[in-house]
Design an enzyme around this catalytic site. Structure first.
Site, PDB file in Angstrom:
ATOM      1  N   GLY A   1       0.700  -5.066   0.955  1.00  0.00           N
ATOM      2  CA  GLY A   1      -0.536  -5.119   0.167  1.00  0.00           C
ATOM      3  C   GLY A   1      -0.322  -5.779  -1.192  1.00  0.00           C
TER       4      GLY A   1
ATOM      5  N   GLU B   1      -0.640  -9.331  -0.513  1.00  0.00           N
ATOM      6  CA  GLU B   1      -2.055  -9.616  -0.208  1.00  0.00           C
ATOM      7  C   GLU B   1      -2.908  -9.602  -1.477  1.00  0.00           C
ATOM      8  OE1 GLU B   1      -1.987  -6.519   2.815  1.00  0.00           O
ATOM      9  OE2 GLU B   1      -2.767  -7.976   4.241  1.00  0.00           O
TER      10      GLU B   1
ATOM     11  N   GLU C   1       4.908  -5.440   7.033  1.00  0.00           N
ATOM     12  CA  GLU C   1       4.199  -4.397   7.787  1.00  0.00           C
ATOM     13  C   GLU C   1       4.725  -4.239   9.210  1.00  0.00           C
ATOM     14  OE1 GLU C   1       2.817  -6.710   5.886  1.00  0.00           O
ATOM     15  OE2 GLU C   1       1.160  -5.882   4.712  1.00  0.00           O
TER      16      GLU C   1
ATOM     17  N   ALA D   1       0.873  -1.172   0.000  1.00  0.00           N
ATOM     18  CA  ALA D   1       0.000   0.000   0.000  1.00  0.00           C
ATOM     19  C   ALA D   1       0.912   1.224   0.000  1.00  0.00           C
ATOM     20  CB  ALA D   1      -0.872  -0.013   1.241  1.00  0.00           C
TER      21      ALA D   1
HETATM   22  N1  DAK Z   1       4.646   3.219  -0.616  1.00  0.00           N
HETATM   23  C1  DAK Z   1       4.989   4.382  -1.181  1.00  0.00           C
HETATM   24  N2  DAK Z   1       6.098   4.533  -1.919  1.00  0.00           N
HETATM   25  C2  DAK Z   1       6.885   3.461  -2.087  1.00  0.00           C
HETATM   26  C3  DAK Z   1       6.574   2.204  -1.539  1.00  0.00           C
HETATM   27  C4  DAK Z   1       5.389   2.107  -0.768  1.00  0.00           C
HETATM   28  N3  DAK Z   1       4.969   0.959  -0.234  1.00  0.00           N
HETATM   29  N4  DAK Z   1       7.548   1.327  -1.884  1.00  0.00           N
HETATM   30  C5  DAK Z   1       8.422   2.028  -2.630  1.00  0.00           C
HETATM   31  N5  DAK Z   1       8.028   3.308  -2.756  1.00  0.00           N
HETATM   32  C6  DAK Z   1       8.694   4.381  -3.476  1.00  0.00           C
HETATM   33  C7  DAK Z   1       9.907   4.888  -2.703  1.00  0.00           C
HETATM   34  O1  DAK Z   1       9.497   5.821  -1.735  1.00  0.00           O
HETATM   35  C8  DAK Z   1      10.702   5.516  -3.820  1.00  0.00           C
HETATM   36  O2  DAK Z   1      10.145   6.772  -4.129  1.00  0.00           O
HETATM   37  P1  DAK Z   1      11.054   8.102  -4.279  1.00  0.00           P
HETATM   38  O3  DAK Z   1      11.849   8.177  -3.029  1.00  0.00           O
HETATM   39  O4  DAK Z   1      11.919   7.781  -5.486  1.00  0.00           O
HETATM   40  O5  DAK Z   1      10.085   9.190  -4.487  1.00  0.00           O
HETATM   41  C9  DAK Z   1      10.452   4.589  -4.998  1.00  0.00           C
HETATM   42  O6  DAK Z   1       9.234   3.899  -4.700  1.00  0.00           O
HETATM   43  C10 DAK Z   1      11.542   3.547  -5.192  1.00  0.00           C
HETATM   44  O7  DAK Z   1      11.733   2.886  -3.940  1.00  0.00           O
HETATM   45  P2  DAK Z   1      13.161   2.683  -3.249  1.00  0.00           P
HETATM   46  O8  DAK Z   1      14.048   3.840  -3.577  1.00  0.00           O
HETATM   47  O9  DAK Z   1      12.921   2.408  -1.817  1.00  0.00           O
HETATM   48  O10 DAK Z   1      13.680   1.413  -4.039  1.00  0.00           O
HETATM   49  P3  DAK Z   1      14.667   0.278  -3.530  1.00  0.00           P
HETATM   50  O11 DAK Z   1      14.941  -0.561  -4.727  1.00  0.00           O
HETATM   51  O12 DAK Z   1      15.818   0.869  -2.771  1.00  0.00           O
HETATM   52  O13 DAK Z   1      13.827  -0.573  -2.470  1.00  0.00           O
HETATM   53  C11 DAK Z   1      11.876  -1.766  -1.647  1.00  0.00           C
HETATM   54  C12 DAK Z   1      12.704  -1.323  -2.883  1.00  0.00           C
HETATM   55  C13 DAK Z   1      10.590  -2.430  -2.190  1.00  0.00           C
HETATM   56  C14 DAK Z   1      12.660  -2.807  -0.837  1.00  0.00           C
HETATM   57  C15 DAK Z   1      11.562  -0.548  -0.763  1.00  0.00           C
HETATM   58  O14 DAK Z   1      10.978   0.497  -1.611  1.00  0.00           O
HETATM   59  C16 DAK Z   1      10.596  -0.834   0.316  1.00  0.00           C
HETATM   60  O15 DAK Z   1      10.946  -1.390   1.331  1.00  0.00           O
HETATM   61  N6  DAK Z   1       9.305  -0.395   0.136  1.00  0.00           N
HETATM   62  C17 DAK Z   1       8.304  -0.531   1.170  1.00  0.00           C
HETATM   63  C18 DAK Z   1       7.858  -1.965   1.331  1.00  0.00           C
HETATM   64  C19 DAK Z   1       6.807  -2.100   2.403  1.00  0.00           C
HETATM   65  O16 DAK Z   1       7.045  -1.864   3.587  1.00  0.00           O
HETATM   66  N7  DAK Z   1       5.617  -2.472   1.995  1.00  0.00           N
HETATM   67  C20 DAK Z   1       4.492  -2.685   2.902  1.00  0.00           C
HETATM   68  C21 DAK Z   1       3.735  -1.375   3.033  1.00  0.00           C
HETATM   69  S1  DAK Z   1       2.402  -1.520   4.212  1.00  0.00           S
HETATM   70  C22 DAK Z   1      -5.145  -1.195   3.504  1.00  0.00           C
HETATM   71  C23 DAK Z   1      -4.829  -2.117   2.527  1.00  0.00           C
HETATM   72  C24 DAK Z   1      -3.547  -2.635   2.471  1.00  0.00           C
HETATM   73  C25 DAK Z   1      -2.590  -2.259   3.404  1.00  0.00           C
HETATM   74  C26 DAK Z   1      -2.913  -1.357   4.378  1.00  0.00           C
HETATM   75  C27 DAK Z   1      -4.199  -0.804   4.455  1.00  0.00           C
HETATM   76  N8  DAK Z   1      -6.459  -0.585   3.556  1.00  0.00           N
HETATM   77  C28 DAK Z   1      -7.408  -0.842   2.475  1.00  0.00           C
HETATM   78  C29 DAK Z   1      -6.804   0.369   4.530  1.00  0.00           C
HETATM   79  C30 DAK Z   1      -1.219  -2.730   3.230  1.00  0.00           C
HETATM   80  C31 DAK Z   1      -0.178  -2.158   3.890  1.00  0.00           C
HETATM   81  C32 DAK Z   1       1.151  -2.254   3.313  1.00  0.00           C
HETATM   82  O17 DAK Z   1       1.372  -2.768   2.233  1.00  0.00           O
END
Ligand code: DAK
Length: 267
Positions: free
Chosen positions: A118, A121, A141, A75
């Site tokens: 997400g 998921e 998460e 997400a």
């Molecule tokens: N959200 C927003 N931006 C993201 C992102 C994310 N989840 N993942 C990556 N980006 C963005 C980064 O901020 C970056 O943007 P800029 O800085 O260039 O503006 C760009 O994508 C490239 O990312 P990185 O520079 O970080 O790239 P790397 O290759 O170094 O790393 C990575 C890739 C996938 C390992 C890293 O980006 C990362 O760890 N991303 C976050 C992964 C994560 O924690 N995902 C889980 C998020 S929580 C809901 C439904 C679903 C959910 C919640 C509520 N409702 C309906 C209410 C689900 C929650 C989640 O998924």
């Protein structure tokens, strides 16, 4: 049907080889700068596209994919970071996810790169999962102070069992396509350049079947997730009986007896 133009996804109808007038629907997540993070606009577009394909009689199977680098990195954390319990509940963002759950046609996920949070998921809401060898799954998460909210604690646990799900959700560690295969989370792992072709080829294969039977089979398999075994068996039986009032059942069985290929019409 006119194809809508979207900002965060691409859609295409592709003819099924050898089956005149029948297509597969392909939805590609396309927000590359954010690794296809599932912002609200993207989710709304995705649900609209899936719903359109679900209603389109020329389509029997849907393929959902992203890019080679990312299916979806979760997400959109930037959209979520300032939410409070009250604000996030009042927006009812899960409504879009619930609509995906109600799509009746089979959805094949073709996954490469990141399928995190997400993204993982959303993958698990699909019915069959084809992964490239470079796919990376995970429910990270816990590392940003929350828990999976779009079904991860339930679907991952049902797919891989309590102990593996517990480890993956409590550590948040990513896992590879081959580990996912070994745990039973994905159907097939293929070389990266082939993941989409493989998913389409399975979609073509499934498209040969009766659309009615596909819909009722999907519904019955998903029912096994929900309630007790007895309820599931009853549900399966009702759907089985229902198919005997379809032309497709008559045609399918007759074609077998006559040693020819069946032509299914969805009637
Ligand atoms: N959200 C927003 N931006 C993201 C992102 C994310 N989840 N993942 C990556 N980006 C963005 C980064 O901020 C970056 O943007 P800029 O800085 O260039 O503006 C760009 O994508 C490239 O990312 P990185 O520079 O970080 O790239 P790397 O290759 O170094 O790393 C990575 C890739 C996938 C390992 C890293 O980006 C990362 O760890 N991303 C976050 C992964 C994560 O924690 N995902 C889980 C998020 S929580 C809901 C439904 C679903 C959910 C919640 C509520 N409702 C309906 C209410 C689900 C929650 C989640 O998924």
């Amino acid at each position: 049907m006119t194809m809508t133009t979207y900002e965060n996804i691409l859609t295409a109808k592709e003819a099924v080889p050898g089956l005149a007038g029948i297509n597969i629907g392909v939805v590609t997540l396309n927000r590359p700068k954010a690794l296809n993070a599932l912002c609200h606009d993207l989710m709304n577009e995705l649900v609209d596209a899936l719903t359109d394909f679900d209603k389109d009689d020329s389509i029997r199977v849907i393929v959902l994919t992203g890019s080679e680098r990312a299916f979806a990195a979760g997400a959109d954390i930037k959209e979520m970071s300032d939410e409070t319990t009250v604000s996030i509940m009042s927006k009812d963002r899960f409504a879009t996810w619930d609509r995906i759950r109600n799509i009746k046609k089979p959805i094949i996920a073709a996954i490469s790169g990141y399928a995190l949070g997400g993204g993982c998921e959303l993958t698990m809401m699909c019915d069959i999962i084809i992964a490239s060898e470079s796919a990376q799954f995970g429910q990270p998460e816990i590392s940003i102070g929350v828990i999976p909210g779009a079904g991860g604690t339930q679907r991952l646990t049902r797919a891989v069992g309590k102990y593996r799900a517990m480890e993956l959700i409590l550590t948040g560690r990513p896992f590879t396509a081959n580990e996912a295969l070994e745990m039973g989370l994905v159907n097939k792992v293929v070389p990266t350049e082939l993941f989409l072709d493989e998913a389409k080829s399975m979609a073509y294969q499934i498209s040969q079947k009766s659309p009615l039977a596909l819909q009722l089979a999907k519904e019955a398999v998903l029912k096994s997730y929900d309630g007790t075994l007895s309820e599931g068996l009853q549900f399966e039986r009702k759907n089985f009986y229902m198919l005997f009032s379809s032309e497709d059942q008559k045609e399918g069985m007759k074609a077998f007896i006559e040693k020819r290929k069946a032509t299914f019409t969805g009637k």
